[in-house]
Each structure stands twice: as C-alpha cells, then as structure tokens.
Design a protein around this motif. Structure first.
Motif, mmCIF file in Angstrom:
data_model
loop_
_atom_site.group_PDB
_atom_site.id
_atom_site.type_symbol
_atom_site.label_atom_id
_atom_site.label_comp_id
_atom_site.label_asym_id
_atom_site.label_seq_id
_atom_site.Cartn_x
_atom_site.Cartn_y
_atom_site.Cartn_z
ATOM 1 N N GLU A 102 0.821 -1.291 -0.148
ATOM 2 C CA GLU A 102 -0.141 0.048 -0.059
ATOM 3 C C GLU A 102 0.885 1.192 -0.006
ATOM 4 O OE1 GLU A 102 -3.357 -0.055 -0.268
ATOM 5 O OE2 GLU A 102 -2.797 -2.503 -0.271
ATOM 6 N N GLU A 103 2.213 1.225 0.058
ATOM 7 C CA GLU A 103 3.167 2.111 0.363
ATOM 8 C C GLU A 103 3.106 2.820 -1.398
ATOM 9 O OE1 GLU A 103 4.966 4.824 1.972
ATOM 10 O OE2 GLU A 103 4.868 3.132 3.305
ATOM 11 N N THR A 104 2.980 4.380 -1.240
ATOM 12 C CA THR A 104 3.018 4.934 -2.272
ATOM 13 C C THR A 104 4.180 6.008 -2.320
ATOM 14 O OG1 THR A 104 1.955 6.809 -1.324
ATOM 15 C CG2 THR A 104 0.665 5.136 -2.792
ATOM 16 N N PRO A 105 5.138 6.398 -3.399
ATOM 17 C CA PRO A 105 6.315 7.309 -3.537
ATOM 18 C C PRO A 105 6.119 8.192 -2.665
ATOM 19 C CG PRO A 105 5.504 6.089 -5.803
ATOM 20 C CD PRO A 105 4.328 5.887 -4.806
ATOM 21 N N GLY A 106 7.338 8.740 -2.153
ATOM 22 C CA GLY A 106 7.381 9.883 -1.417
ATOM 23 C C GLY A 106 8.514 9.853 -0.211
ATOM 24 N N PHE A 107 8.975 11.154 0.092
ATOM 25 C CA PHE A 107 9.783 11.097 1.238
ATOM 26 C C PHE A 107 9.413 11.270 2.585
ATOM 27 C CE2 PHE A 107 11.556 13.205 -2.634
ATOM 28 C CZ PHE A 107 12.830 12.558 -2.912
ATOM 29 N N ARG A 108 8.635 9.912 2.733
ATOM 30 C CA ARG A 108 8.264 9.753 3.992
ATOM 31 C C ARG A 108 9.336 8.834 4.855
ATOM 32 N NH1 ARG A 108 3.798 9.473 0.811
ATOM 33 N NH2 ARG A 108 4.303 7.112 0.691
ATOM 34 N N THR A 155 0.283 -5.247 9.910
ATOM 35 C CA THR A 155 -0.919 -5.948 9.622
ATOM 36 C C THR A 155 -0.369 -7.120 8.426
ATOM 37 O OG1 THR A 155 -2.554 -4.406 10.205
ATOM 38 C CG2 THR A 155 -3.379 -6.338 8.934
ATOM 39 N N GLY A 156 -0.066 -6.458 7.508
ATOM 40 C CA GLY A 156 0.658 -7.489 6.405
ATOM 41 C C GLY A 156 1.703 -8.234 7.002
ATOM 42 N N LEU A 157 2.704 -7.666 7.784
ATOM 43 C CA LEU A 157 3.682 -8.370 8.112
ATOM 44 C C LEU A 157 3.522 -9.701 9.180
ATOM 45 C CD1 LEU A 157 6.969 -8.801 8.723
ATOM 46 C CD2 LEU A 157 6.579 -7.100 10.291
ATOM 47 N N ALA A 201 0.521 -11.386 9.034
ATOM 48 C CA ALA A 201 0.024 -12.171 8.358
ATOM 49 C C ALA A 201 0.871 -13.207 7.547
ATOM 50 C CB ALA A 201 -1.101 -11.728 7.341
ATOM 51 N N ALA A 202 2.164 -12.553 7.127
ATOM 52 C CA ALA A 202 3.150 -13.299 6.593
ATOM 53 C C ALA A 202 3.970 -13.982 7.574
ATOM 54 C CB ALA A 202 4.009 -12.318 5.811
ATOM 55 N N VAL A 203 4.040 -13.673 8.619
ATOM 56 C CA VAL A 203 4.638 -14.353 9.660
ATOM 57 C C VAL A 203 3.877 -15.512 10.135
ATOM 58 C CG1 VAL A 203 5.586 -14.017 12.181
ATOM 59 C CG2 VAL A 203 6.140 -12.465 10.417
ATOM 60 N N GLN A 204 2.733 -15.227 10.401
ATOM 61 C CA GLN A 204 1.763 -16.299 10.695
ATOM 62 C C GLN A 204 1.780 -17.633 9.965
ATOM 63 O OE1 GLN A 204 0.422 -17.003 13.550
ATOM 64 N NE2 GLN A 204 0.044 -15.151 14.701
ATOM 65 N N ARG A 205 1.953 -17.316 8.481
ATOM 66 C CA ARG A 205 1.841 -18.197 7.346
ATOM 67 C C ARG A 205 3.317 -18.931 7.484
ATOM 68 N NH1 ARG A 205 3.419 -18.228 2.114
ATOM 69 N NH2 ARG A 205 3.841 -15.951 2.188
ATOM 70 N N ARG A 206 4.257 -18.093 7.310
ATOM 71 C CA ARG A 206 5.672 -18.642 6.954
ATOM 72 C C ARG A 206 6.559 -18.941 8.079
ATOM 73 N NH1 ARG A 206 5.614 -21.765 3.960
ATOM 74 N NH2 ARG A 206 4.957 -20.541 1.972
ATOM 75 N N ALA A 207 6.477 -18.307 8.984
ATOM 76 C CA ALA A 207 7.311 -18.452 10.323
ATOM 77 C C ALA A 207 6.733 -18.131 11.542
ATOM 78 C CB ALA A 207 8.689 -17.412 10.219
ATOM 79 N N PRO A 208 5.674 -19.030 11.729
ATOM 80 C CA PRO A 208 4.964 -18.841 13.040
ATOM 81 C C PRO A 208 5.392 -19.059 14.267
ATOM 82 C CG PRO A 208 4.338 -21.056 12.017
ATOM 83 C CD PRO A 208 5.063 -20.114 10.844
ATOM 84 N N ALA A 209 6.872 -19.456 14.453
ATOM 85 C CA ALA A 209 7.594 -19.311 15.466
ATOM 86 C C ALA A 209 7.903 -17.937 15.973
ATOM 87 C CB ALA A 209 8.806 -20.071 15.385
#
Length: 387
Positions: free
Chosen positions: A271-277, A286-288, A290-298
């Motif tokens: 969801e990140e858009t270009p910019g100097f933030r 939230t996305g991280l 979900a990825a952790v639960q799926r691929r590295a639940p430990a």
C-alpha cells in the motif's frame, strides 16, 4: 570555517556506499585528482545505513550477477583491505517459493548463475527448513539457496570507504546540501551548495532517492522515485541458530536475518506510495503479521524492540541506472537500484570511476543506461525489489 574548496576535478553528490566507493576508486587510479564528495547529512545517513545489510550474488541477469560477484569479493576482503571489520556473516540467502511461476523463474536464474560461477542451487522444502528451522513449509514448493551470500553492517562499510577515500586525498564534506548547478550548452561549469559555489566540469550523481531532483539541476531526467521501507528488530528468539540464513518469503517479501540476540525483520508494504516519508507507522504491521503467521509462526510472539524507516530509490523496471548523461557528458550517474544499492556498491563505484575517466569499465553496464527507457519495448529484466 568553510571547508569547501573553490574547485574540484570531480564532485560526487551523495555520501552513501556508492558515492564513497566511487570517490575511493577515482583516487586509487589517479592520486593527483581532486575529488570532493558532498552530502546534505552525515555520511551514509540517506539509504545506505538504513539498509538490511544483505549481500548476495543471486540475481536473474548477467549484469547484476557480475556486479554482485565483484562486490562480494570486496566484502570478503574488506577488513584486510580497509582495516574495518564489517561483521560479515556468509550464512547464505534462502528464497522460499510457493508459486509455480516463481519456481520456474528461479530455476532459470539459478542456471544462469551457475553458468557464471555462482554456487546457487534449488532445494526441496525439507532442506529449506533444515537450513532455516524457524520457517513453516506449508505450501512451500521449493527454495533457492546460495551459501556465499549473507549480510554485514552498512555503517562499517561506510566508515571503511570514508577513511580510505580521505587517506587518498578526497575531501568529504557532510552536512552540506547541494542546491543547484551551472550548465552552459551541455557543459558543467559549477555545483552550487548552501556553503558556496564549486567550479567543476565533472559530477557524479549518487544521491540515491534524491537523484531525480539532483539530475534535474543538470537538465537530465532520471526516473527515480523514493519509496519507504520499514524494518524492525526483535528480542531473543527461541530456536534461533547462529547460522540462520537471510531468509526471504518471495511471494510476500517478508524476510529475516540474525541481528544481535534476535532478528532483523522486514517486508515491503504493497500500500506504500512514492514519497519522502521517513517516519515510522504501524500500518504495514498487519501484512507483516499475516506473513509471519503463514511462513514463520515461531516468530509470532517474539518481542519487538526497535525499528526504522528508509527509502528505496525505485526505477520503473527495478534495475539500477548507471551511465553518462547523453546531453551533459560531464555528468555520470549511479542510482535507482531499488533495494540493491548497498550490496552492489563496491563494484558500482569501480564502474563509475572508470566512466568518469572515460575508460571501459570492468563490467559492461550499457544495459543499465537511462536510455533504455527511451523505447517502448519492455525491459529484458525486471528484478523484484526484496533486500
């Protein structure tokens, strides 16, 4: 006291690893050259020292592989050459693949890598878990593995290059923003800074995410956009091994590697858009999670201790820009590496130094010239920006 010289044979704009290695290589080849490097902030404070520190040879095209191989050789001998321990851990890179198309792409890439001397190989899910025990193999189809890859400390690399460049005679001026340029009929006359004017005819644009703005002062269009990426570090991780590889879940871009007692963890935010933030926020978590639960639940309940945000310098095809500006031959550029700049930095500096001197570089980087965007034909390679 103004430590800015009135004149320099070459002005390098940007004090990250690419700018510093360029300055060092220039003086290694010609000790009589006057080289001035300028950075608006502390050296390395742009994107280099915000990087995850990954170093690898696993790419999908011959040019990036060649640059990565030359850079890896420098990283391996860095302490001997520069006298600085960069905390290099060659624990390997492990790309986890759960999409048949990605598996096919990596099989082709590994075949190319092998033909060029890279010791990468495809592995089965069970071996991937043996190499990186914190992962889950649910849905995993295969993985790509290369043992020479790993990670090191970007700040130490910056220190090593800066000290070497200074010893050779470079003037490194931090905290001095470049504000413009004087160009007449395609000829560079001077660089303008907040501390004054520097007469020069040769400039290297290595300004990372700010390179589009810098190049515009010289009348050159470099299609580079800043894109924020965030990283966090954890507390101790049960079951973590000292030889844990840089592990990347390719479909999500979630990755981790050892950092102190814990792990360094990152992932791109779709969801990140270009910019100097540069401020951190929690939206990406939230996305991280979900990825952790799926691929590295430990890792799901591991303590988060700190983190930071930095900028990728993105190009439309996620490949770097290296070349000499067609309309302003005094301007060389090296930017837009889309997450790969730190690990390619040593070789890119060597290449750019050759271009500035008007010599044939050790790697043919003509495919990375900005002119590739002048045609409507699709680029031959589109690297995915991971780490």
């Amino acid at each position: 006291m103004n430590d800015l010289p009135d004149h320099a044979d070459v002005v390098v704009i940007g004090g990250g690893v690419i700018g510093l290695s360029t300055a060092d290589w220039l003086l290694a080849q010609d000790e009589d050259l006057s080289v001035l490097l300028l950075d608006r902030g502390p050296l390395g404070a742009g994107s280099t020292c915000k990087a995850a520190g990954g170093v690898r040879e696993q790419f999908s095209d011959a040019v990036n592989i060649a640059l990565a191989q030359r850079s890896m050789t420098v990283f391996e001998g860095f302490e001997e050459q520069f006298g600085v321990d960069i905390d290099l851990h060659q624990v390997g890179y492990l790309f986890l693949l759960d999409d048949p198309d990605d598996v096919a792409d990596f099989e082709r890439a590994v075949a190319l890598q092998n033909s060029l001397g890279v010791a990468s190989r495809m592995v089965e899910p069970a071996e991937a878990q043996r190499l990186s025990p914190l992962i889950s193999t649910d849905g995993l189809l295969a993985a790509a593995w290369s043992p020479r890859d790993g990670h090191c400390t970007p700040e130490a690399v910056v220190q090593g290059y800066a000290a070497s460049a200074r010893r050779r005679g470079a003037r490194l001026v931090s905290g001095c923003a470049v504000t413009g340029a004087e160009v007449e009929d395609g000829q560079i006359r001077a660089v303008l800074t907040e501390r004054g004017r520097v007469v020069t005819e040769r400039v290297v644009c290595a300004a990372g995410a700010w390179s589009g703005q810098v190049a515009a002062w010289f009348g050159v269009d470099l299609p580079v956009e800043p894109l924020r990426r965030q990283i966090l570090t954890t507390g101790p991780v049960p079951g973590r091994r000292d030889d844990t590889p840089m592990t990347i879940d390719f479909s999500s871009s979630f990755y981790f590697h050892n950092e102190g007692e814990g792990l360094l963890v990152g992932m791109s935010d779709r969801e990140e858009t270009p910019g100097f933030r540069l401020a951190r926020d929690d939206r990406w978590l939230t996305g991280l999670s979900a990825a952790v639960q799926r691929r590295a639940p430990a890792l799901a309940d591991v303590e988060v201790r700190s983190g930071w945000a930095g900028l990728y310098e993105m190009t439309p095809d996620h490949n770097g820009l290296i070349g000499v500006a067609a309309g302003v031959p005094g301007l060389a550029y090296a930017t837009g590496f889309s997450g790969h700049g730190f690990l390619l930095g040593p070789a890119v500096g060597e290449v750019v130094a050759a271009l500035v001197r008007g010599e044939q570089p050790p790697v043919d980087v003509s495919a990375l010239d900005v002119s590739r965007f002048d045609t409507d034909a699709p680029p031959p390679v589109r690297e995915k920006h991971i780490v």
